[in-house]
Design a protein around this motif. Structure first.
Motif, PDB file in Angstrom:
ATOM      1  N   PHE A   3     -11.310  22.231  77.932  1.00  0.00           N
ATOM      2  CA  PHE A   3     -10.282  23.249  78.103  1.00  0.00           C
ATOM      3  C   PHE A   3     -10.316  24.250  76.949  1.00  0.00           C
ATOM      4  O   PHE A   3     -10.623  23.893  75.818  1.00  0.00           O
ATOM      5  CB  PHE A   3      -8.894  22.612  78.178  1.00  0.00           C
ATOM      6  N   CYS A   4      -9.974  25.472  77.248  1.00  0.00           N
ATOM      7  CA  CYS A   4      -9.877  26.500  76.216  1.00  0.00           C
ATOM      8  C   CYS A   4      -8.508  26.419  75.548  1.00  0.00           C
ATOM      9  O   CYS A   4      -7.541  25.931  76.139  1.00  0.00           O
ATOM     10  CB  CYS A   4     -10.070  27.885  76.826  1.00  0.00           C
ATOM     11  N   LYS A   5      -8.421  26.916  74.322  1.00  0.00           N
ATOM     12  CA  LYS A   5      -7.152  26.874  73.600  1.00  0.00           C
ATOM     13  C   LYS A   5      -6.045  27.596  74.359  1.00  0.00           C
ATOM     14  O   LYS A   5      -4.890  27.176  74.332  1.00  0.00           O
ATOM     15  CB  LYS A   5      -7.322  27.486  72.211  1.00  0.00           C
ATOM     16  N   GLU A   6      -6.398  28.675  75.046  1.00  0.00           N
ATOM     17  CA  GLU A   6      -5.370  29.434  75.746  1.00  0.00           C
ATOM     18  C   GLU A   6      -4.843  28.699  76.984  1.00  0.00           C
ATOM     19  O   GLU A   6      -3.843  29.115  77.576  1.00  0.00           O
ATOM     20  CB  GLU A   6      -5.888  30.814  76.148  1.00  0.00           C
ATOM     21  N   GLN A   7      -5.468  27.606  77.352  1.00  0.00           N
ATOM     22  CA  GLN A   7      -4.979  26.804  78.480  1.00  0.00           C
ATOM     23  C   GLN A   7      -3.987  25.720  78.037  1.00  0.00           C
ATOM     24  O   GLN A   7      -3.400  25.050  78.879  1.00  0.00           O
ATOM     25  CB  GLN A   7      -6.150  26.127  79.192  1.00  0.00           C
ATOM     26  N   ILE A   8      -3.825  25.550  76.746  1.00  0.00           N
ATOM     27  CA  ILE A   8      -3.006  24.456  76.221  1.00  0.00           C
ATOM     28  C   ILE A   8      -1.681  24.996  75.706  1.00  0.00           C
ATOM     29  O   ILE A   8      -1.641  25.997  74.980  1.00  0.00           O
ATOM     30  CB  ILE A   8      -3.758  23.712  75.094  1.00  0.00           C
ATOM     31  N   ARG A   9      -0.600  24.355  76.069  1.00  0.00           N
ATOM     32  CA  ARG A   9       0.728  24.722  75.586  1.00  0.00           C
ATOM     33  C   ARG A   9       1.229  23.626  74.643  1.00  0.00           C
ATOM     34  O   ARG A   9       1.325  22.466  75.039  1.00  0.00           O
ATOM     35  CB  ARG A   9       1.715  24.865  76.745  1.00  0.00           C
ATOM     36  N   ASP A  31       4.713  30.013  82.830  1.00  0.00           N
ATOM     37  CA  ASP A  31       3.370  29.979  83.410  1.00  0.00           C
ATOM     38  C   ASP A  31       3.406  30.256  84.903  1.00  0.00           C
ATOM     39  O   ASP A  31       2.540  30.967  85.435  1.00  0.00           O
ATOM     40  CB  ASP A  31       2.705  28.625  83.137  1.00  0.00           C
ATOM     41  N   ARG A  36       0.128  31.206  86.822  1.00  0.00           N
ATOM     42  CA  ARG A  36      -0.713  30.122  86.332  1.00  0.00           C
ATOM     43  C   ARG A  36      -0.193  28.802  86.914  1.00  0.00           C
ATOM     44  O   ARG A  36       0.977  28.707  87.283  1.00  0.00           O
ATOM     45  CB  ARG A  36      -0.697  30.068  84.806  1.00  0.00           C
ATOM     46  N   PRO A  38       0.489  25.073  85.954  1.00  0.00           N
ATOM     47  CA  PRO A  38       0.548  23.926  85.041  1.00  0.00           C
ATOM     48  C   PRO A  38       0.201  22.651  85.811  1.00  0.00           C
ATOM     49  O   PRO A  38       0.697  22.443  86.918  1.00  0.00           O
ATOM     50  CB  PRO A  38       2.011  23.904  84.582  1.00  0.00           C
TER      51      PRO A  38
END
Length: 284
Positions: A3-9, A31, A36, A38
């Motif tokens: 996963f990319c950092k921008e996909q993580i909350r 999101d 988006r 989640p």
């Protein structure tokens, strides 16, 4: 996991370092408004730093509402399910889709003895199974479940054997008593520290862990307080009497005690705090 950092909350926590449910709801709502999707929440059942348990029941309801996967990191704290006194604190963990657990953290096992439990066995098979030609003759019978289909390792040692043997000798009830003992010692540590001036509890006792610091003067600046607590940690560790390391909470350098050794006694705790005070007075 790719996963990319921008996909993580990263969800903020409350005063006891547990996931803030309202902020989780806000993050999911934002999101969704941004089109988006989640898809998973990673909850903690006993964090390494503070022993905090996220509100698992509330998280499970949110995951059910939005069709999200609920994973619980119970590497440390899931062992508390063996305790009749403590298992209710993990209420909601039974609704998780997957649970990671390390027996070597609180079950008297040498490293490593870990497991991942899943509600639906087929998700492991979908994730890891492969059927190369050289394994065809190793299958027990067509359609059988093979252990190499349930994880990334094709061949692995019998890690569960030592845990099985421990449980056969001690029993799960006695193991639960050991866990309760560790938690009681952390509560005892917190009580002794609250009775003493100049000691501040940063994170109260949770699952055998308590975080605190020495504050020599209410007017002392944060840098000096951090330096003193780092020195207290260094001195008591170098003395060989006890290992009290530091961590950082709320931007503060704090001392952390993890009291889960089953042979530790209340007298050991008293003597350790006396040593901490001795080093603290010498530095202030």
């Amino acid at each position: 996991m790719g996963f990319c950092k921008e996909q993580i909350r990263v969800i903020p926590t409350d005063s006891r370092f547990r996931m803030d449910i309202n902020r989780l709801r806000e993050s999911i709502g934002k999101d969704l408004l941004d089109h988006r999707k989640p898809f998973a929440v990673i909850a903690s059942a006993g964090t390494t730093n503070t022993g905090s348990i996220d509100p698992l029941m509330d998280i499970s309801k949110i995951c059910h509402k939005y069709g999200m996967w609920m994973h619980v990191d119970g590497a440390f704290g899931a062992s508390a399910l063996l305790s009749e006194q403590l298992k209710d604190e993990l209420s909601g963990i039974e609704y998780s889709d997957s649970l990671s657990w390390d027996a070597h953290k609180w079950m008297l096992q040498t490293y490593g003895c870990s497991a991942v439990l899943v509600r639906d066995e087929s998700v492991l098979i979908k994730s890891f199974a492969s059927h190369p030609e050289y394994l065809k003759d190793s299958e027990i019978y067509p359609g059988s479940i093979e252990f190499w289909d349930l994880g990334p390792e094709l061949t692995r040692p019998a890690r569960g054997l030592k845990l099985w043997l421990t449980l056969q000798v001690m029993g799960s009830r006695n193991m639960g008593k050991i866990i309760e003992h560790g938690c009681a010692l952390a509560n005892f540590t917190e009580m002794l520290l609250r009775e003493r001036p100049k000691w501040e509890i940063i994170s109260p006792a949770q699952l055998g862990i308590v975080n605190f610091r020495y504050v020599p003067d209410v007017h002392a600046n944060s840098h000096d307080i951090d330096t003193i607590n780092s020195e207290i940690s260094r001195k008591i560790t170098n003395s060989g009497f006890a290992q009290i390391f530091t961590t950082e909470l709320q931007g503060k350098k704090v001392l952390r005690m993890c009291t889960i050794n089953p042979e530790t006694t209340q007298n050991d705790i008293r003597d350790t705090i006396k040593e901490l005070e001795r080093f603290a007075r010498a530095l202030s």
